[in-house]
Design an enzyme around this catalytic site. Structure first.
Site: not given
Ligand code: AMP
Length: 396
Positions: A35, A198, A354, A377
């Site tokens: 950044r 999520k 991210g 975001g």
């Molecule tokens: P996000 O911020 O929603 O893009 O999520 C990113 C995070 O999702 C990272 O820190 C990953 O470690 C986590 N992640 C990815 N796959 C999995 C999984 N199968 N189970 C738990 N956490 C996960």
């Protein structure tokens, strides 16, 4: 687009909102300076014109007062190195001393002011605070794409005090250009790769993408909500029970719209959420009761790879597994390699900020994809079709 190319900064103080919200380790070393590097061309253009620069940013999530660990003073040395000028520092944003420092800047000089979020007025979008900030410059430049989705004092509200002198910096302009290209003018086949923890964070984006993409790949933690929705046994894998109905609906919508929705068929499962866990490969719908899926499996990698290699436009947001742990990074690394390979063959690849940007950076592929966005975001909201307050404030 109203970029800084339309302005000659000679003899002017440019007040530039940058996004220097970079990760720092315990010793205050910057662990990813993407950044900061992104803002350098804008700073250089202003200085080259014969202007001076006042930089303002937030860092981390302070609780509304001064906290040493979030001080921007930790960034002075690295910033000075990046622009090859000794950067001056003001330890607040709006005091008379800081205003004086800004007014005493000579052409070619750069002043960094302290973390905006040490003032709770910043996130509230306080008008009086924005007005005080505005005194620091003769012209306002917004180069903070990462915070463009926030209607904060320094990102949006402040623009009203520069009705005739507000511009997009180069980073902001290229972020918007690249996002726009993928959203409105993608060469086909267009594949979106969604991952991360999520579904709930990315529902709107997925819905929006179903109107645009040919292929939608879903991996990472969010895939288990879909697996459960299809009646699979997912053990202790991440799941959002309240999003199962939605997952069923998204599967149906994809079918109705003729979008090829591709879900994992196997997983690397673990007996604990730990770097030292015992691991095994499992079919995605037959995960043992006390185990959890932490990465996509080998068969899934092959399926995803083929789709990626056959694409002309790629949008990637969210890792395929818990890539922070070595045992569960293979899926994310393999997909990153496939994206790099597709890019070499002429595809356009946009990596959403991210965690996907962190993963691409971890594997050293920053230069091998078309564009790595600095906005997490902000990029998601832009892709969802929302107008970003930071962009609107310059355009209106
Ligand atoms: P996000 O911020 O929603 O893009 O999520 C990113 C995070 O999702 C990272 O820190 C990953 O470690 C986590 N992640 C990815 N796959 C999995 C999984 N199968 N189970 C738990 N956490 C996960």
């Amino acid at each position: 687009m109203k970029t800084i190319d339309f302005y000659n900064f000679s003899g002017k103080r440019a007040l530039v909102r940058v996004d220097f919200n970079v990760p720092l380790d315990d010793q205050f070393n910057i662990t990813d300076d993407n950044r900061m590097q992104g803002a350098v061309p804008t700073i250089q253009k202003i200085l080259k014109d014969g202007g001076s620069v006042v930089l303002m940013s937030h860092l981390g999530r302070p609780k509304g007062g001064v906290e040493n660990k979030y001080s921007l003073k930790h960034l002075i040395d690295h910033l000075s190195f990046l622009i090859n000028i000794q950067v001056q520092f003001a330890d607040d944003c709006i005091s008379p001393e800081t205003l004086k420092k800004s007014k005493e800047l000579k052409p070619g000089e750069v002043l960094l002011v302290e973390n905006l979020r040490f003032y709770k007025e910043e996130e509230k979008g306080d008008i009086a605070f924005a007005q005080k900030l505005a005194l620091l410059g003769d012209v306002y430049v917004n180069d903070a794409f990462g915070t463009a989705h926030r209607e904060h004092a320094s990102t949006a509200v402040i623009a009203r005090f520069f009705p005739q002198a507000k511009y997009f910096g180069y980073l902001m302009a290229s972020e918007l250009k690249n996002a726009e290209k993928v959203l409105n003018n993608p060469e086909k086949p267009f594949t979106a790769i969604m991952g991360g923890a999520k579904v709930s964070d990315k529902i709107e984006l997925i819905e929006q993408l179903l109107n645009k993409v040919d292929n939608l790949i879903i991996g990472g933690g969010m895939a288990y909500t879909f697996a459960k929705a299809q009646g699979g046994s997912i053990g202790k894998s991440l799941v959002e029970e309240d999003k199962i109905v939605l997952a069923i609906d998204l599967i149906k919508k994809a079918k109705d719209k003729g979008v090829n929705l591709i879900l994992p068929v196997d997983s690397i499962i673990a007996d604990a959420f730990s770097a030292n866990a015992k691991t095994a490969v499992s079919a995605n719908d037959k995960i043992k009761d006390d185990w959890m899926g932490l990465d996509i499996g080998p068969e899934t990698i092959e399926i995803f790879r083929k789709v990626v290699l056959g694409s002309k436009t790629l949008l990637w947001n969210g890792p395929m597994g818990v890539f922070e742990m070595e045992k569960f990074e293979t899926g994310t690394r393999s997909i990153a390699e496939a994206v790099v390979e597709a890019t070499k063959k002429g595809a356009f690849s946009l990596i959403g900020g991210g965690d996907s940007a962190a993963a691409v950076s971890k594997f050293g592929f920053n230069e091998d994809v078309s564009y790595v966005s600095t906005g997490g975001g902000a990029l998601l909201e832009y892709m969802e079709g929302k107008e970003l307050p930071g962009v609107k404030a310059i355009n209106e």
